[in-house]
Design a protein around this motif. Structure first.
Motif, PDB file in Angstrom:
ATOM      1  N   UNK A   1       0.480  -1.151   0.085  1.00 10.97           N
ATOM      2  CA  UNK A   1      -0.324   0.407   0.340  1.00 10.97           C
ATOM      3  C   UNK A   1       1.149   0.923  -0.309  1.00 10.97           C
ATOM      4  N   UNK A   2       1.996   0.815   0.757  1.00 13.66           N
ATOM      5  CA  UNK A   2       2.478   2.360   0.813  1.00 13.66           C
ATOM      6  C   UNK A   2       3.669   2.461  -0.208  1.00 13.66           C
ATOM      7  N   UNK A   3       3.994   1.442  -1.633  1.00 11.07           N
ATOM      8  CA  UNK A   3       4.180   2.216  -2.044  1.00 11.07           C
ATOM      9  C   UNK A   3       3.816   1.939  -2.987  1.00 11.07           C
ATOM     10  N   UNK A   4       2.888   1.838  -2.962  1.00  8.16           N
ATOM     11  CA  UNK A   4       1.822   2.814  -3.924  1.00  8.16           C
ATOM     12  C   UNK A   4       1.613   4.364  -4.370  1.00  8.16           C
ATOM     13  N   UNK A   5       1.036   3.599  -2.589  1.00  2.80           N
ATOM     14  CA  UNK A   5       0.863   5.369  -2.481  1.00  2.80           C
ATOM     15  C   UNK A   5       2.263   6.700  -2.593  1.00  2.80           C
TER      16      UNK A   5
ATOM     17  N   UNK B   1       3.668  10.881  -9.577  1.00  5.96           N
ATOM     18  CA  UNK B   1       2.965  10.651 -10.977  1.00  5.96           C
ATOM     19  C   UNK B   1       1.606  11.972 -10.226  1.00  5.96           C
ATOM     20  N   UNK B   2       1.917  12.775 -11.692  1.00 10.15           N
ATOM     21  CA  UNK B   2       1.046  14.309 -11.086  1.00 10.15           C
ATOM     22  C   UNK B   2      -0.819  13.719 -11.486  1.00 10.15           C
ATOM     23  N   UNK B   3      -1.802  14.220 -11.086  1.00  8.98           N
ATOM     24  CA  UNK B   3      -3.462  13.880 -11.417  1.00  8.98           C
ATOM     25  C   UNK B   3      -3.530  12.839 -10.607  1.00  8.98           C
ATOM     26  N   UNK B   4      -2.306  11.770  -9.743  1.00 10.60           N
ATOM     27  CA  UNK B   4      -3.269  10.292  -9.122  1.00 10.60           C
ATOM     28  C   UNK B   4      -3.815  10.296  -7.416  1.00 10.60           C
ATOM     29  N   UNK B   5      -4.537   9.788  -7.474  1.00 17.26           N
ATOM     30  CA  UNK B   5      -4.559   9.831  -6.227  1.00 17.26           C
ATOM     31  C   UNK B   5      -5.331   8.826  -5.617  1.00 17.26           C
ATOM     32  N   UNK B   6      -4.966   8.196  -4.641  1.00 18.37           N
ATOM     33  CA  UNK B   6      -4.986   6.592  -3.952  1.00 18.37           C
ATOM     34  C   UNK B   6      -6.511   6.514  -3.309  1.00 18.37           C
ATOM     35  N   UNK B   7      -7.027   5.794  -3.391  1.00 19.07           N
ATOM     36  CA  UNK B   7      -8.258   5.244  -2.900  1.00 19.07           C
ATOM     37  C   UNK B   7      -7.783   4.127  -2.142  1.00 19.07           C
ATOM     38  N   UNK B   8      -8.626   3.473  -0.383  1.00 17.08           N
ATOM     39  CA  UNK B   8      -8.416   2.588  -0.353  1.00 17.08           C
ATOM     40  C   UNK B   8      -9.635   1.531  -0.408  1.00 17.08           C
ATOM     41  N   UNK B   9     -10.666   0.835  -0.504  1.00 20.76           N
ATOM     42  CA  UNK B   9     -11.574  -0.279   0.104  1.00 20.76           C
ATOM     43  C   UNK B   9     -11.275  -0.727   1.232  1.00 20.76           C
ATOM     44  N   UNK B  10     -12.129  -0.863   2.630  1.00 17.69           N
ATOM     45  CA  UNK B  10     -12.328  -1.112   3.444  1.00 17.69           C
ATOM     46  C   UNK B  10     -12.991  -2.811   3.200  1.00 17.69           C
ATOM     47  N   UNK B  11     -12.085  -3.914   3.652  1.00 16.08           N
ATOM     48  CA  UNK B  11     -12.710  -5.118   3.790  1.00 16.08           C
ATOM     49  C   UNK B  11     -12.758  -5.668   2.292  1.00 16.08           C
ATOM     50  N   UNK B  12     -11.600  -5.309   1.432  1.00 16.17           N
ATOM     51  CA  UNK B  12     -11.880  -6.289  -0.175  1.00 16.17           C
ATOM     52  C   UNK B  12     -13.004  -5.319  -0.827  1.00 16.17           C
ATOM     53  N   UNK B  13     -13.068  -6.076  -1.613  1.00 20.47           N
ATOM     54  CA  UNK B  13     -14.400  -5.424  -2.067  1.00 20.47           C
ATOM     55  C   UNK B  13     -15.533  -5.118  -1.535  1.00 20.47           C
ATOM     56  N   UNK B  14     -16.029  -5.835  -0.356  1.00 22.22           N
ATOM     57  CA  UNK B  14     -16.999  -5.037   0.075  1.00 22.22           C
ATOM     58  C   UNK B  14     -16.713  -3.541   0.804  1.00 22.22           C
ATOM     59  N   UNK B  15     -15.649  -2.839   0.729  1.00 22.95           N
ATOM     60  CA  UNK B  15     -15.999  -2.054   1.095  1.00 22.95           C
ATOM     61  C   UNK B  15     -16.971  -0.418   0.261  1.00 22.95           C
ATOM     62  N   UNK B  16     -16.930  -1.481  -0.967  1.00 26.04           N
ATOM     63  CA  UNK B  16     -17.294  -0.594  -2.077  1.00 26.04           C
ATOM     64  C   UNK B  16     -18.981  -1.131  -2.344  1.00 26.04           C
ATOM     65  N   UNK B  17     -19.593  -1.924  -2.296  1.00 29.88           N
ATOM     66  CA  UNK B  17     -20.692  -3.274  -2.094  1.00 29.88           C
ATOM     67  C   UNK B  17     -21.864  -2.550  -0.089  1.00 29.88           C
ATOM     68  N   UNK B  18     -20.794  -1.856   0.736  1.00 27.91           N
ATOM     69  CA  UNK B  18     -21.090  -2.341   1.797  1.00 27.91           C
ATOM     70  C   UNK B  18     -22.443  -0.476   1.363  1.00 27.91           C
ATOM     71  N   UNK B  19     -23.132  -0.142   2.110  1.00 28.02           N
ATOM     72  CA  UNK B  19     -24.173   0.416   2.380  1.00 28.02           C
ATOM     73  C   UNK B  19     -24.203   1.232   3.254  1.00 28.02           C
ATOM     74  N   UNK B  20     -23.112   3.069   3.671  1.00 29.73           N
ATOM     75  CA  UNK B  20     -23.270   3.540   3.069  1.00 29.73           C
ATOM     76  C   UNK B  20     -21.307   2.585   2.670  1.00 29.73           C
ATOM     77  N   UNK B  21     -20.663   3.068   1.209  1.00 31.33           N
ATOM     78  CA  UNK B  21     -19.533   2.313   0.881  1.00 31.33           C
ATOM     79  C   UNK B  21     -18.567   2.797   1.898  1.00 31.33           C
ATOM     80  N   UNK B  22     -17.799   1.869   1.922  1.00 35.00           N
ATOM     81  CA  UNK B  22     -16.919   2.143   3.253  1.00 35.00           C
ATOM     82  C   UNK B  22     -15.180   2.415   2.097  1.00 35.00           C
ATOM     83  N   UNK B  23     -14.999   3.777   1.788  1.00 31.66           N
ATOM     84  CA  UNK B  23     -13.837   3.952   0.573  1.00 31.66           C
ATOM     85  C   UNK B  23     -13.317   4.775   1.683  1.00 31.66           C
ATOM     86  N   UNK B  24     -11.472   5.347   2.226  1.00 30.39           N
ATOM     87  CA  UNK B  24     -10.990   5.621   2.295  1.00 30.39           C
ATOM     88  C   UNK B  24      -9.825   6.777   1.236  1.00 30.39           C
ATOM     89  N   UNK B  25      -9.511   7.568   1.763  1.00 32.82           N
ATOM     90  CA  UNK B  25      -7.994   8.113   0.900  1.00 32.82           C
ATOM     91  C   UNK B  25      -7.138   8.008   1.206  1.00 32.82           C
TER      92      UNK B  25
END
Length: 366
Positions: A22-26, A32-56
């Protein structure tokens, strides 16, 4: 320049080195100009939960995490989007294919690409999502070292070091009490941790899933050592090891979404088998369990994981999707996901490590 988002997630079992990826990616994305990194909590679960659990994932969140075990994004092995656990109104559970909903939500987040850090199961999901049109990169993670697309996976050597340290301690107590000590390590289908620990620790017996064992041959090997006046024996057994006329010691899981049977406890079964086969020595059992997954990654795994993270982002920036980063012939490279999951990395019975182990007196019960 419009801002671009890359989504990072960690799936499957936790593993030393995940945070270093994760640190290497960030850190790469910051260059690289213009790129932001988001993280989904608990794999794809973070995307599929309501509300979504996504962090910067920014500089502050990634600072110093390479020395920490586990994953700051949390993980799960119960979130396959193609077979997702869904609770029914009556409290029972079923599964549903939520892959289209997953892709819709990822698009909603304006995500250009996904980096999926995980083992064999996770990369099979990566390939299926890639076939549905998702821009995705895989990073191989497993302490079992069971992905054939890479020469080694990060986390494996840390797990072997933890197991070897424990084994060394058992050797001294076995010698002091003239006992047979059985140490159970992880390894559902592949016995790499057991094999490397046995060689590093100087085990007398190593039992792995790839070589079904004859308990009578194991007892004979134990007896010969006692007859020579060396009154103790140390055995390493992978959790997926099985006798030639038996099955893997496992129980069906009752956890919703967990696709595997629950392993663990083969050390105790082996102990009973040895006694029934006539082993007269005093026997004790130790099951390492999840200690092999935890703690600080050793230097090798921190370096490998960091290089994997950097390479993963390079592939994203280049638009070279459908690949998994890999360590091949001492180089960091990438291979198609389809190739990465085409063959499970079992230990071949004619592997040099097996021959070497036998040459120094280690028995596999065959």
């Amino acid at each position: 320049m419009a801002e671009k988002n890359v989504l990072v997630l960690t799936g499957g079992g936790d593993c030393p080195g995940l945070n270093a990826v994760i640190r290497g990616i960030v850190k790469s994305a910051r260059k690289k100009t213009g790129w932001k990194v988001l993280g989904s909590i608990e794999a794809f679960n973070g995307i599929l939960k309501d509300p979504m659990e996504v962090v910067k994932l920014n500089k502050k969140k990634a600072a110093g995490i390479h020395v920490k075990g586990g994953t700051i994004l949390k993980t799960t092995n119960k979130g396959n989007p193609f077979d997702y656990p869904v609770e029914n109104s009556d409290g029972t559970w079923s599964t549903a294919d939520l892959s289209d909903e997953l892709l819709r939500r990822i698009k909603e987040l304006n995500v250009e690409a996904v980096i999926n850090i995980g083992g064999d199961g996770s990369q099979r999901i990566s390939q299926k999502l890639h076939e549905k049109g998702l821009n995705i990169i895989g990073v191989p993670k497993t302490i079992d070292n069971d992905l054939s697309g890479t020469d080694i996976t990060f986390g494996f050597r840390t797990a072997v070091q933890i197991a070897t340290d424990s084994f060394d301690k058992l050797v001294t107590t076995a010698e002091s009490h003239h006992r047979v000590m059985i140490m159970e390590v992880m390894g559902r289908d592949a016995g790499w941790i057991a094999l490397h620990t046995a060689i590093a620790g100087g085990a007398e017996v190593c039992l792995i899933p790839e070589i079904p064992y004859d308990v009578n041959k194991v007892v004979n090997h134990i007896n010969k050592r006692y007859e020579k006046g060396k009154g103790f024996v140390n055995i390493v057994v992978a959790e997926g090891a099985k006798p030639i006329d038996g099955n893997t010691f496992a129980k069906a899981s009752t956890e919703a979404g967990y696709e595997h049977k629950r392993l663990g406890g083969v050390a105790y079964r082996l102990s009973e088998e040895l006694k029934e086969a006539g082993c007269k020595a005093d026997i004790r059992e130790t099951v390492l369990g999840h200690t092999q997954r935890g703690g600080t990654p050793i230097a090798f795994d921190r370096i490998l994981a960091t290089l994997f993270g950097i390479k993963a982002f390079e592939l994203v920036a280049d638009g070279d999707f459908g690949k998994m980063v890999a360590f091949k012939n001492n180089e960091i490279t990438a291979i198609p996901l389809k190739e990465a999951i085409s063959e499970y990395n079992y230990i071949k019975t004619d592997a040099y490590e097996i021959k070497a182990a036998k040459s120094i007196g280690i028995s596999f019960g065959d």
